[in-house]
Design an enzyme around this catalytic site. Sequence first.
Site, short mmCIF file in Angstrom:
data_model
loop_
_atom_site.label_atom_id
_atom_site.label_comp_id
_atom_site.label_asym_id
_atom_site.label_seq_id
_atom_site.Cartn_x
_atom_site.Cartn_y
_atom_site.Cartn_z
N SER A 132 25.65 28.92 -46.48
CA SER A 132 25.61 29.60 -47.77
C SER A 132 26.35 28.83 -48.86
O SER A 132 27.38 28.20 -48.60
CB SER A 132 26.25 30.99 -47.62
OG SER A 132 26.38 31.63 -48.88
N TYR A 154 22.42 29.16 -54.39
CA TYR A 154 22.43 30.06 -55.53
C TYR A 154 22.45 29.20 -56.79
O TYR A 154 23.25 28.26 -56.90
CB TYR A 154 23.68 30.95 -55.53
CG TYR A 154 23.60 32.16 -54.64
CD1 TYR A 154 22.69 33.19 -54.88
CD2 TYR A 154 24.46 32.30 -53.55
CE1 TYR A 154 22.63 34.30 -54.07
CE2 TYR A 154 24.41 33.42 -52.74
CZ TYR A 154 23.50 34.41 -53.00
OH TYR A 154 23.43 35.52 -52.19
N LYS A 174 13.92 32.48 -50.79
CA LYS A 174 14.39 33.62 -50.02
C LYS A 174 14.52 34.85 -50.93
O LYS A 174 15.18 34.78 -51.97
CB LYS A 174 15.75 33.32 -49.38
CG LYS A 174 16.34 34.48 -48.57
CD LYS A 174 17.66 34.07 -47.92
CE LYS A 174 18.24 35.21 -47.11
NZ LYS A 174 18.73 36.32 -47.95
#
Length: 367
Positions: free
Chosen positions: A115, A138, A237
């Site tokens: 992540s 992100y 995603k």
Amino acid sequence: MKKKLESIPATLVSVQDYESLFADFIPHPVYEYIAGGSADDISLKNNRNAFDSILLNRRVLADFSAASTRTEVLGKTVKYPIMLAPVAHQKLVHPKGEIATAEAANVLDLGFIGSTLSSVPMEDVADALQGEKWFQLYFQESRDATLSLIQRAENAGYSAIVVTVDAAINGLRNRVQRAGFTLPAGMEANLVNYQCPPLKSIEADQSIILNGIMRDSPTWRDIQWIQSQTSLPVILKGITNCEDAKIAKELGVAGIVVSNHGGRTLDSVPAAIDVLADIRATVGDDLTLLFDSGIRRGSDIFKALALGADSVLIGRPQLYGLSIAGALGVAHILKLLIEEFEVTMALMGCATIDQITQDTLYSKQSI
């Protein structure tokens, strides 16, 4: 708060057993942060209820002389159609954080998605991993910061970029608010060297959310920009809408993760498993399709594959095992899921992954 276990009790025989205990091993605000969904937890609950409503259409006396769980994901042969989903801030529940989870992935020979919000730098996580590793991205406030993360992932040896597209802003985490949870310092190890830009100015009659935060939020053009910046496969995603899936395929992405973010962003969206078959029908058979949100049993893995997934991602259960028994707990949970999946295949008469089709799901027409 209980001390981490050094061995696994015989009473822990399912993910549910871990889930029922993990609140005892972490502070209550952390528990609410992990266990909670968005707003009224409607989508969180529906993720499980939807799985429970899917019934299996078993066959008997099948030939298992050439049985195998191997399959292909992104053109690579994998031992099991299972990966570890990107899960943020793992040092909240264990001092080794993502390193312990990586150790468990190694033991079971499962792929790992690191992540952006890892509590251990992505480079250290990559060094700890022996198998397939992807990096979940992100978008950052600046393209320079986003590009830096992509380049770091490439240099660290990650083999795909998984872009989360369903969390432009945080969901309504009411359980987190009620519990008074705040993220401790040092939990976002990948972002420590990136400065936050100044707050965007808005007019007095404008919305902070709609005209401020969302003004420069990512669009499909940003996906195209990422594709132009890396030679790695790009996977999106957080797709639950067929039109979005169609656009993604038209842009040439390498794959899609059908996911509602575990019910943690927008409440009242459908259970991810309820839209999986429609999305597979929309994108056809040639696009890699992964599934995330609600897997708690090996039979859930079977059901997701039957509805069109090439592989599934395991999310929250990582933290259940990590909080209770560290790497040993994560490895045990993954082992349980694999064994349950194999038992389901055996009792369903499916010797290989390609035999797991929609015909294996029960309907009145299928009997």
